[in-house]
Design a protein around this motif. Sequence first.
Motif, short mmCIF file in Angstrom:
data_model
loop_
_atom_site.label_atom_id
_atom_site.label_comp_id
_atom_site.label_asym_id
_atom_site.label_seq_id
_atom_site.Cartn_x
_atom_site.Cartn_y
_atom_site.Cartn_z
N SER A 193 62.92 38.08 -36.65
CA SER A 193 64.40 38.67 -36.99
C SER A 193 64.39 38.64 -38.51
N MET A 194 63.40 38.22 -39.15
CA MET A 194 63.64 38.05 -40.81
C MET A 194 63.55 39.56 -41.29
N TYR A 195 64.58 39.52 -42.50
CA TYR A 195 64.91 40.67 -43.10
C TYR A 195 64.66 40.60 -44.47
N VAL A 196 65.17 39.57 -45.11
CA VAL A 196 64.96 39.53 -46.74
C VAL A 196 63.72 39.42 -47.11
N ILE A 197 62.59 38.53 -46.32
CA ILE A 197 61.13 38.50 -46.92
C ILE A 197 60.33 39.49 -46.52
N PRO A 198 60.63 40.42 -45.43
CA PRO A 198 59.69 41.70 -45.52
C PRO A 198 60.20 42.72 -46.29
N SER A 199 61.58 42.70 -46.61
CA SER A 199 62.08 43.76 -47.48
C SER A 199 61.57 43.48 -49.01
N LEU A 200 61.25 42.23 -49.16
CA LEU A 200 60.92 42.01 -50.81
C LEU A 200 59.46 42.22 -50.78
N THR A 246 66.79 48.49 -38.34
CA THR A 246 68.18 48.25 -37.85
C THR A 246 69.05 48.47 -38.97
N ALA A 247 68.76 47.70 -40.16
CA ALA A 247 69.47 47.72 -41.42
C ALA A 247 69.65 49.11 -41.81
N ARG A 248 68.30 49.82 -41.95
CA ARG A 248 68.14 51.20 -42.38
C ARG A 248 69.30 52.06 -41.66
N SER A 249 69.08 52.07 -40.12
CA SER A 249 69.84 52.91 -39.47
C SER A 249 71.27 52.70 -39.44
N PHE A 250 71.80 51.64 -39.82
CA PHE A 250 73.52 51.30 -40.18
C PHE A 250 73.68 51.64 -41.64
N LEU A 251 72.96 51.21 -42.48
CA LEU A 251 73.43 51.26 -43.67
C LEU A 251 72.97 52.64 -44.69
N TYR A 252 71.89 53.30 -44.31
CA TYR A 252 71.57 54.40 -44.90
C TYR A 252 71.53 55.71 -44.08
N LEU A 253 71.03 55.56 -43.03
CA LEU A 253 70.95 56.71 -41.98
C LEU A 253 72.35 57.02 -41.30
N ARG A 254 73.26 55.93 -41.20
CA ARG A 254 74.16 56.18 -40.40
C ARG A 254 74.18 56.62 -38.90
N ASN A 255 73.09 56.18 -38.48
CA ASN A 255 72.49 56.55 -37.11
C ASN A 255 72.78 55.26 -36.16
N GLU A 256 74.17 55.11 -35.92
CA GLU A 256 74.55 53.77 -35.12
C GLU A 256 74.01 53.53 -33.71
N ALA A 257 73.95 54.81 -33.09
CA ALA A 257 73.33 54.67 -31.85
C ALA A 257 71.88 53.79 -31.75
N LEU A 258 71.33 54.23 -32.67
CA LEU A 258 69.72 53.80 -32.87
C LEU A 258 69.84 52.52 -33.31
N GLY A 259 70.88 52.17 -34.17
CA GLY A 259 70.92 50.88 -34.97
C GLY A 259 71.26 49.79 -33.58
N GLN A 292 57.99 49.20 -42.01
CA GLN A 292 59.30 48.60 -41.25
C GLN A 292 59.04 47.64 -40.40
N THR A 293 60.04 46.93 -40.35
CA THR A 293 60.08 45.94 -38.95
C THR A 293 61.34 46.34 -38.35
N LEU A 294 61.43 45.79 -37.15
CA LEU A 294 62.86 46.09 -36.41
C LEU A 294 64.05 45.85 -37.09
N SER A 295 63.80 44.38 -37.62
CA SER A 295 65.32 44.28 -38.55
C SER A 295 65.62 45.13 -39.72
N MET A 296 64.44 45.64 -40.34
CA MET A 296 64.40 46.57 -41.50
C MET A 296 65.05 48.12 -40.89
#
Lengths: 276, 266
Positions: free
Chosen positions: A214-221, A234-247, A228-232
Motif C-alpha cells: 500500500s505504499m504511495y509516497v515511495i513509488p510516486s517519488l 487509487t489516488a489518481r482516480s480520486f484526485l485527478y480523474l474524479r472516477n470515484e467508482a474506480l477508486g 503505476q501501483t494500486l495505491s497510485m
Amino acid sequence: MTGRAERIGLLALPGLSFLAVIYALPLFMLLLKSVQIDGQFSFAEYVAFFSDSYNLSVLWRTLRVALLTTGLALIIAYPTAIIMARAKGFWLSVFLVAMVLPMSVGVVVKAFAWTILFRTRGVLNDTLMSLGITDAPIRMLFTETALIIGAANVFLPFMVLPIYAVLRQMDSRLPEAAASLGATPVFRFMNVTFPLSLPGVVAGCAFTFSLAISMYVIPSLIVGERQQTLSMLTARSFLYLRNEALGATISSILLLIAISVVLTSSWAANRLGARQ
Amino acid sequence: MTGTDRLALALSWVVALGCVIFLMLPIVITLAASFTSSAVYTLPPPEWSLRWYQSLERRSGLWEAVTLSLNLAVVSTAISLILGTLAAIAVTRGSFRGREAIATFTVSPLMMPGLVVGVALLQFFREIGLRDAYVSLLLGHIVITLPFVMRTLLASMAAFDFSLVDAARTLGLSYPRAIFQVLVPNLAPAYLTGGLFAFLASMDNYPISIFLTDARNKTLPIKMLQYLEEQPDPSLAAISSGLILLACIVLVIGSRTVGLNRMIQG
C-alpha cells in the motif's frame, strides 16, 4: 467485584466508539460502495476492473514489487537480527540507533533522499564510474529495481525488529545444548534457531508486505506516474480523474489484500505458537 | 567454534554492518545535500554553504505547514493517550468477552493501507457534511496515532501490578486519581515511547492527510511533495534535515529516559 470489573469495561467505550465511527464505519461504507451501482448490488465494477489488462498489469506489478521488497528485506534483516541479538554494549547501541533513527525519520524524507542517490548524475553512478564498474551512467531513477531497493530500505527496521525480539528472548543455551549433543552448525540452525525465530519472521514479513503493498509516497517519488501501483491508481482516480467508482473498487481490493495478510499471518503465528 | 561457525558468523557480520550503512545512507545523503552551495544536487558539495537554509524564509506557506503539522501531531497524540489509557485499562482489567478482539481492533489501523483509510474518510466526511479541513485532519490523525499508543500501553499494562492502584484506593484516593497518580507515573516509559512514535507518525503522514486537506490547510509532508513538483532545489534537503534533527531530538529524549532497547520493544 464482578460488578466493578464489568464497569471497568465501559472505559473502552470512548476509544472504541471513536474507532467504530471514524475508522470501521467509513471502511465498511467504502466496501459497500464498491459492490453497489445505483443502490443495486452488483460486482460489475470488479468485473470491469479485472477485465482491463492495464489494471491487471498494475495489480501484478504491485504484488511483485511488494513480494520482492519483502524478500530483499528478509535477506538483509535475518543475519542482522542474529548479530543484533548477540551484540552487547557499544555494538548493540550502534544497531539500535541504526534501526530507530531511520524509523523516526519520515518516509517523505527518505524517499526524497533516494531520488538524490538514484539520479543519473548522482552519487551512486559517480561511485560506480570512479570504481570502473561502468563507463557510462546507468539509468536508475524510474526503474523497478530502484523502487524495490528504496522500499526495502524504508521498511527494513520493521523486518529486523520482530526477528530480533524473538531471537533475543530465545535461550542462548539451546543451540549450545544441541552442540554439546553433537549437532553440526547447519543442523543446529535448521532445527533449533530457525524454527524458534519463525514467529518473528512471519510477523516481520506480514508487516513489511502490507506496508509495501500500500505504499504511495515511495513509488510516486522513485518511479513516478509511468509505472503505476494500486495505491497510485487509487489516488489518481480520486484526485485527478474524479472516477470515484474506480477508486472505491481499487481501494477495496487493497483493503481485502491487507485484511487477508493480517488474518493469514495471525493464523500462521497461532499455528507456530501452538506447535512450540 | 568450528570453521563453518566462524564463516557463518563473519558473513552475518558483513551483512549486519552493510545493513547499518544502508539504513543510515538516506539520512547522511540528505544532510550532506542540504549544505551545498550549488543549485543542483551534486555530492559531495563543491562548497559548503548555508544558503539553502537561508532560502527557507522565502518559501511561501512553509511556516504555516510546519505549525499545522506540529499542532495536529500534538493534539492528536494527546487525545490518543487519553482514549488509549481508558481502553487499555478496560481491556487489561475488564472481565467481559471479546477483549482480545478489541485489542486487535484498536491496533489494526497500523496494518491497514493508509491511502484506503484516507479515501474512506474523505467519502464519509462528505456524506455527513463535515467540511472543516482542520477537524477532518484531526480526526484522521487520531486514527493514525491511537494504534501506536494502544500497542505500547497494552503491552506494558499486561505486566503492571494493578494491586498498586487498589492499594492507593484503600488509602483514600478516588479511582481516577489513583490511575493518574499511580498507574501513569509507573508506566511513564510506555507513555513516552507510544507518544513519541505516535507524534512522529502523525508528523510524517501523507496518504491519509492528502484526502482531507484544502487549499489553506496543508500539512508539511503535503507541502514538501508540492515543492518537489514545483521547484525541486536543495532547500528541500534543508527542510528534510530539520525533520532529521527533530527525529534525533526525540531519540535522545527516548534513549535518555527509557533506553533504546525498551523503545523498540514497546
